[in-house]
Design a protein around this motif. Structure first.
Motif, PDB file in Angstrom:
ATOM      1  N   SER A  50       0.843  -1.184   0.000  1.00  0.00           N
ATOM      2  CA  SER A  50       0.000   0.000   0.000  1.00  0.00           C
ATOM      3  C   SER A  50       0.888   1.247   0.000  1.00  0.00           C
ATOM      4  CB  SER A  50      -0.867  -0.039   1.260  1.00  0.00           C
ATOM      5  OG  SER A  50      -1.751   1.040   1.231  1.00  0.00           O
ATOM      6  N   LYS A  54       0.991   2.290  -7.075  1.00  0.00           N
ATOM      7  CA  LYS A  54       0.299   1.511  -8.111  1.00  0.00           C
ATOM      8  C   LYS A  54      -0.841   2.307  -8.759  1.00  0.00           C
ATOM      9  CE  LYS A  54      -0.810  -1.802  -5.188  1.00  0.00           C
ATOM     10  NZ  LYS A  54      -0.310  -1.175  -3.934  1.00  0.00           N
ATOM     11  N   THR A  56      -1.313   5.468  -8.650  1.00  0.00           N
ATOM     12  CA  THR A  56      -0.787   6.682  -9.280  1.00  0.00           C
ATOM     13  C   THR A  56      -0.292   6.373 -10.695  1.00  0.00           C
ATOM     14  OG1 THR A  56      -0.176   7.559  -7.115  1.00  0.00           O
ATOM     15  CG2 THR A  56       0.881   8.568  -9.036  1.00  0.00           C
TER      16      THR A  56
END
Ligand SMILES: Nc1ncnc2c1ncn2[C@@H]1O[C@H](COP(=O)(O)OP(=O)(O)OP(=O)(O)O)[C@@H](O)[C@H]1O
Ligand SMILES: [Mg+2]
Length: 330
Positions: A50, A54, A56
């Motif tokens: 997290s 990804k 973005t």
């Protein structure tokens, strides 16, 4: 036979992509020099903890970046155009026609005040401007049936809230496929679902991929899911691409210590189980205060002094097979 990731003519070629956001603590460097090809007809898995960047990356391709964007450098090449150099309106026109998206929360993407049928008819306008409403409705019913909505001809008159979460995700998949996109981005498509429904959606994606000509970018926390569905895998850590290549190579013989650590965290052999990635000791760095050198070095059990000197480049680890890792020790 595994095809190399770096095919000569990928659908999308991401080159040296860097994205930063302005924050009160200074610029957050969320993606740094990411270079990645999305091959035609391939399913490319994008994994990482997290906050690794990804979503973005997906937002950069579709140019749905937040207003506090402070840096957008590099190139995203698609059909001879650099999407980052195109006017925003030109990229907006590609969304919903050439690029389709499936998100974690399908309710957020469906309009609650319109019947499902109306929405599925409208989104076909870009692809089939001359088709009659009746033809579009027939295609929508056929697609809903294909994704497993029982009694689709009747249910298409219902509103989104009249469907369960799993059924709404099926509707989103139908919506995406009706656009016949070149690129389908699925960002954590099963994370909000309970494990039984998650398994059904995974099976559905697996089944539909055979009739789908386009490229899929599948963003997931789950290495199991990715190894089950994907041809290629890209591993992001704190905004840096640390390893990429054919899924069998990256997940079967990982070379970067971060990929190895991720794999070690995956629970059990059940390929579609969600993984908890929180068991790597330490925390991912704050994107406003990245460490010098290799961004993973502070958490890496194998790091040596020179790891902290310079950012390692992504280098091929197997000749021309497309498997590459960004680690000094490889
Ligand atoms: N508008 C913003 N302003 C500042 N920082 C942001 C903004 N959007 C995202 N970030 C930060 O950028 C980093 C990457 O976020 P992103 O949503 O791309 O990660 P992700 O890999 O998709 O995570 P997750 O798995 O939780 O969805 C995170 O540190 C996040 O806090
Ligand atoms: Mg995300």
């Amino acid at each position: 036979m595994t095809r190399p990731t770096q095919d000569a003519d990928p659908l999308i070629a991401i080159r040296d992509l860097s994205v930063s956001f302005a924050t009160s603590a200074g610029p957050a460097e969320v993606l740094r020099n990411v270079t990645l090809d999305l091959g035609r007809g391939r399913i490319v898995g994008l994994v990482g903890e997290s906050g690794s960047g990804k979503s973005t990356l997906a937002s950069a391709i579709t140019r749905l970046l937040p207003a506090n964007l402070s840096r957008l450098d590099g190139g995203i090449l698609y059909e001879g155009r650099d999407l980052l150099a195109e006017p925003e309106a030109a990229v907006a026109a590609l969304r919903g026609s050439r690029f389709a998206m499936i998100f974690q929360d399908p309710m957020g993407a469906l309009n609650p005040v319109f019947r499902v049928g109306t929405q599925l008819v409208d989104l076909q306008r870009a692809k089939a401007p001359k088709a009659s409403r009746r033809d579009r409705m027939a295609r929508a019913v056929a697609m809903l049936t294909r994704v497993g909505i029982p009694d689709a001809a009747r249910r298409i008159r219902d509103y989104p809230h009249q469907f369960s979460g799993g059924m709404r995700q099926r509707i989103m998949i139908a919506a995406a496929l009706l656009c016949e996109p070149d690129l389908l981005i699925a960002d954590e498509p099963t994370t909000a679902l309970d494990p039984t429904i998650e398994g059904q959606i995974v099976a559905l994606i697996d089944e539909l991929r055979h009739g789908f000509q386009g490229t899929i970018l599948l963003i997931s926390h789950s290495l199991g899911l990715v190894s089950h569905l994907c041809d290629d895998v890209a591993v992001l850590y704190a905004g840096a691409l640390v390893e990429r290549g054919p899924a069998a190579a990256v997940l079967g013989a990982p070379r970067h210590p971060y990929t190895r650590a991720l794999l070690a965290c995956e629970i059990g052999a059940d390929v579609v189980r969600r993984a908890t990635l929180a068991t790597i000791p330490g925390d991912a760095p704050d994107p406003t205060r990245l460490p010098p050198g290799c961004v993973f070095a502070p958490r890496c059990s194998q790091a040596i002094d020179s790891c902290r000197d310079a950012v390692p480049e992504l280098r091929p680890v197997d000749g021309d097979g497309g498997h590459a890792a960004a680690c000094l020790l490889v």
